[in-house]
Motif scaffolding. Structure first.
Motif, PDB file in Angstrom:
ATOM      1  N   GLY A 324       0.693  -1.101   0.097  1.00 31.04           N
ATOM      2  CA  GLY A 324      -0.034   0.093   0.057  1.00 31.04           C
ATOM      3  C   GLY A 324       0.692   1.326   0.119  1.00 31.04           C
ATOM      4  N   GLN A 327       0.807   3.820  -3.116  1.00 32.27           N
ATOM      5  CA  GLN A 327      -0.256   4.634  -3.381  1.00 32.27           C
ATOM      6  C   GLN A 327       0.283   6.047  -2.808  1.00 32.27           C
ATOM      7  N   SER A 382      -3.190   7.730   1.893  1.00 34.70           N
ATOM      8  CA  SER A 382      -2.851   8.138   0.249  1.00 34.70           C
ATOM      9  C   SER A 382      -3.481   9.146   0.048  1.00 34.70           C
TER      10      SER A 382
END
Length: 486
Positions: A324, A327, A382
């Motif tokens: 992740g 991002q 993000s």
């Protein structure tokens, strides 16, 4: 002509060792960072990141901009350094004591359980950093970049060994703090065992006042910059917690390292060398156009190319534990591609003796960044990072305008040298991003995926330069080659 030739040779040698120090140091530092990120959990990493946020603020204030002030001041004598040194040491010791006494309250305000002992440990590093920074500034003023390079590499290796061993022994957050403390202590021992300046009790208040006034402009600018750039860290910490701060820290580290490679490598020598030719405006104009063009042609494509391959870069460097992070990494690297050109402006403004103008650029950045960050609440790390990156871009045209005006240049002077490389690399990014989203290619192996998308990006960018700016690339390569030869 001999004086100009000697000046250029000295500048090139100094630039070489500055690049060696920073590229070698940052590369080693990045390796250590990646290894520790793989060995320490995100929660433990986040606690260390929280403690280092406060340490960075302490050092910014206690150093008081004296490093730049000492390098910029002509005719500096050894006794002129005493007042700034004792003032800075006094502030760093006082700040460390205040943090140690209020560590539990600070930890409570930051919302991080168990942070207090780590705050005490990092605050204790502050006076040692001040000792290292003053001797470092005097080394740079004496153009002694070779020993600085050796010291940097030795410190990073020693700190890395300490940190990795502690992480393997399950010290967690203490491994990160121990790594940094070992690096700083070795730097202090190295520099002060071979000093180019030693303090005395000869206090020149007039020169100390003048250096303090110059340093005040620098420290205010850096404080504004710190609040502007680090507000996102504090917001992520307070809203999402230390583990999310760790995710943001890891995601932004590659961009930060690349920017530091360029900024400290060029600015460390550049401010010193440019200040020596500040009266020759035509020469400064030519250098400004050339350096911004070189950064756009060779620097920006690296950032944008890494953004195009962010999913592969993240998995290869940090592993599945940090899934992740790509991002957050992608928008930060895109902004880094612009900032690798933008940072050049600061060196020229300082060399021209215009720290006030630089201060106004920081105020402008704060006006662009802070209101959206504080008043627009996003629903994830993000999306917060994307908002932050968009606000950073808003200041770009204003900073270029102020620098161009200070150098008596027009916007048209940068249209082709900077505009064409930006067009080529961002066009390549858009195509790679479209190919990924449309799933035109599918790779099971992350290395093959990274190689394929990276090759497509490189081919499109180089093809664009060949079609649009072949002569620009050739002249910049010739300029770099000739500068090194001389």
């Amino acid at each position: 002509m001999n004086e100009i030739s000697n000046f250029r040779q000295h500048a090139v040698r100094a630039l070489f060792w500055s690049f060696f120090q920073n590229w070698g140091g940052r590369a080693l530092g990045m390796i250590v960072f990646v290894l520790l990120a793989r060995l320490v959990s995100p929660a433990e990493f986040g606690i260390a990141s929280s403690a280092f946020l406060l340490l960075n603020l302490l050092m910014l204030v206690s150093e008081f901009g004296f490093g730049d002030a000492l390098n910029q001041r002509p005719g500096l004598e050894a006794a002129d350094v005493n007042v700034p040194f004792f003032l800075s040491m006094g502030m760093s010791i006082a700040f460390a004591c205040v943090v140690a006494l209020t560590s539990h309250e600070i930890a409570r305000q930051m919302g991080v359980d168990g942070l207090a002992p780590y705050l005490v440990a990092t605050a204790a590093i502050c006076p040692f950093l001040t000792l290292a920074n003053f001797q470092d500034a005097m080394y740079r003023r004496a153009m002694m970049f070779r020993p600085l390079a050796m010291r940097t590499l030795a410190g990073i290796v020693a700190g890395g060994v300490v940190g990795i061993v502690m992480a393997l022994l399950n010290f967690g957050t203490w491994a990160l703090i121990g790594q940094y403390a070992a690096q700083v202590l070795l730097n202090v021992a190295w520099l002060w065992s071979r000093p180019v300046w030693l303090p005395s009790f000869t206090l020149r208040r007039q020169s100390g006042r003048q250096l303090s006034i110059f340093g005040l402009n620098i420290v205010i600018q850096r404080l504004i910059d710190f609040v502007t750039l680090r507000s996102v860290d504090f917001i992520i910490l307070l809203v999402y917690g230390p583990a999310s701060l760790a995710l943001f820290t890891v995601s932004s580290r590659l961009n930060l390292t690349l920017l530091q490679l360029l900024q400290s490598g060029i600015s460390g020598v550049g401010t010193t060398m440019l200040s020596k030719i500040a009266d020759d405006i035509p020469r400064l104009q030519r250098l400004y156009v050339r350096t911004t063009s070189i950064c756009a042609l060779f620097g920006t494509p690296i950032f944008v190319g890494l953004a195009a391959t962010a999913p592969e870069v993240n998995r290869i460097m940090f592993g599945e534990r940090w899934a992740g992070a790509e991002q957050v990494m992608l928008p930060i690297l895109l902004v880094g591609g612009v900032y690798c050109i933008l940072f050049i402006n600061g060196s020229y403004l300082v060399a021209l003796g215009k720290p006030q103008t630089l201060l106004w650029t920081m105020v402008l950045k704060a006006a662009c960044v802070l209101p959206p960050l504080y008043f627009i609440r996003m629903n994830s790390v993000s999306s917060t990072a994307i908002l932050y990156c968009v606000t950073l871009i808003l200041e770009t045209p204003f900073v270029f305008h102020l620098t161009l005006r200070a150098l008596s240049l027009k916007w048209s002077s940068l249209a082709r040298p900077v505009g064409l490389p930006l067009l080529a690399c961002f066009s390549a990014f858009i195509l790679v991003y479209w190919l990924r989203e449309s799933q035109a290619f599918h790779f099971q192996n992350v290395f093959l995926s990274g190689i394929a998308y990276g090759a497509i990006y490189a081919a499109i960018y180089l093809g664009g330069i060949a079609l649009l700016a072949f002569d620009l690339g050739r002249t910049n390569i010739y300029f770099i080659r000739n500068a090194i030869k001389r």
